[in-house]
Write a protein that holds these residues in place. Structure first.
Motif, PDB file in Angstrom:
ATOM      1  N   VAL A  35       0.837  -1.207   0.000  1.00  0.00           N
ATOM      2  CA  VAL A  35       0.000   0.000   0.000  1.00  0.00           C
ATOM      3  C   VAL A  35       0.865   1.247   0.000  1.00  0.00           C
ATOM      4  CG1 VAL A  35      -1.644   1.329   1.396  1.00  0.00           C
ATOM      5  CG2 VAL A  35      -2.006  -1.103   1.012  1.00  0.00           C
ATOM      6  N   ARG A  36       1.927   1.242   0.772  1.00  0.00           N
ATOM      7  CA  ARG A  36       2.841   2.396   0.811  1.00  0.00           C
ATOM      8  C   ARG A  36       3.531   2.596  -0.546  1.00  0.00           C
ATOM      9  NH1 ARG A  36       4.256   7.184   1.580  1.00  0.00           N
ATOM     10  NH2 ARG A  36       6.339   7.567   2.339  1.00  0.00           N
ATOM     11  N   ALA A  37       3.935   1.519  -1.192  1.00  0.00           N
ATOM     12  CA  ALA A  37       4.582   1.628  -2.498  1.00  0.00           C
ATOM     13  C   ALA A  37       3.614   2.149  -3.558  1.00  0.00           C
ATOM     14  CB  ALA A  37       5.153   0.274  -2.916  1.00  0.00           C
ATOM     15  N   VAL A  38       2.373   1.694  -3.515  1.00  0.00           N
ATOM     16  CA  VAL A  38       1.369   2.192  -4.460  1.00  0.00           C
ATOM     17  C   VAL A  38       1.110   3.671  -4.217  1.00  0.00           C
ATOM     18  CG1 VAL A  38      -1.071   2.030  -5.112  1.00  0.00           C
ATOM     19  CG2 VAL A  38       0.290  -0.038  -4.868  1.00  0.00           C
ATOM     20  N   ASP A  39       1.023   4.088  -2.954  1.00  0.00           N
ATOM     21  CA  ASP A  39       0.823   5.500  -2.618  1.00  0.00           C
ATOM     22  C   ASP A  39       1.967   6.356  -3.159  1.00  0.00           C
ATOM     23  OD1 ASP A  39      -0.327   7.798  -1.200  1.00  0.00           O
ATOM     24  OD2 ASP A  39       1.414   7.570   0.129  1.00  0.00           O
ATOM     25  N   ALA A  41       3.931   5.614  -5.668  1.00  0.00           N
ATOM     26  CA  ALA A  41       3.937   5.574  -7.128  1.00  0.00           C
ATOM     27  C   ALA A  41       2.862   6.478  -7.721  1.00  0.00           C
ATOM     28  CB  ALA A  41       3.743   4.140  -7.611  1.00  0.00           C
ATOM     29  N   ILE A  42       1.714   6.555  -7.082  1.00  0.00           N
ATOM     30  CA  ILE A  42       0.598   7.311  -7.642  1.00  0.00           C
ATOM     31  C   ILE A  42       0.624   8.781  -7.243  1.00  0.00           C
ATOM     32  CG2 ILE A  42      -1.918   7.544  -7.605  1.00  0.00           C
ATOM     33  CD1 ILE A  42      -2.094   4.538  -7.365  1.00  0.00           C
ATOM     34  N   ILE A  58       6.461  13.340  -1.769  1.00  0.00           N
ATOM     35  CA  ILE A  58       6.509  11.894  -1.958  1.00  0.00           C
ATOM     36  C   ILE A  58       5.292  11.257  -1.293  1.00  0.00           C
ATOM     37  CG2 ILE A  58       7.839   9.801  -1.559  1.00  0.00           C
ATOM     38  CD1 ILE A  58      10.321  11.579  -1.482  1.00  0.00           C
ATOM     39  N   GLY A  59       4.301  10.882  -2.095  1.00  0.00           N
ATOM     40  CA  GLY A  59       3.103  10.234  -1.583  1.00  0.00           C
ATOM     41  C   GLY A  59       2.233  11.201  -0.799  1.00  0.00           C
TER      42      GLY A  59
END
Length: 123
Positions: A35-39, A41-42, A58-59
């Protein structure tokens, strides 16, 4: 993007084979990492302000880094592993580096170069 898939598959595997409590805990930790990586990335944003600062947010829950364009020493386009894409590496006057991954690295670098040249001409 590849790391997100690996983390998600790891979480799926750990929660599918929940033979002991350690697998369940590891599965939930991998879900949090995914979830943190998707946040990141988006929701990562790069903003060039009129006062000569590059803001890197960043996020949604990450901190904002402020980089004055007067502190930028060099900007390089570098490839990811296996040449799967490119990122921009910004070297600052104090020797530290910041890597940014905009969607279009070439246009980002040209806009950044124009702003730096504009700031140099004003001084």
């Amino acid at each position: 993007m590849g790391a997100i898939v690996v983390f998600a598959l790891g979480a799926f595997f750990c929660l599918w084979h929940r033979t002991n409590m350690l697998m369940v805990i590891l599965g939930f930790l991998l879900i949090i990492v995914t979830v943190r990586a998707v946040d990141r990335a988006i929701h990562t944003k790069y903003v060039l302000t009129n006062d000569g600062v590059l803001k890197v947010k960043i996020g949604r829950i990450g901190k904002t880094t402020h980089i004055p364009l007067t502190d930028v020493k060099t900007i390089e386009k570098r490839p990811f592993a296996f040449r799967l894409g490119y990122y921009a590496l910004i070297e600052l006057m104090n020797g530290s580096v910041v890597s940014v991954q905009p969607d279009n690295v070439d246009s980002f670098m040209s806009a950044l170069q124009k702003r730096i040249e504009k700031k140099d001409n004003e001084e």
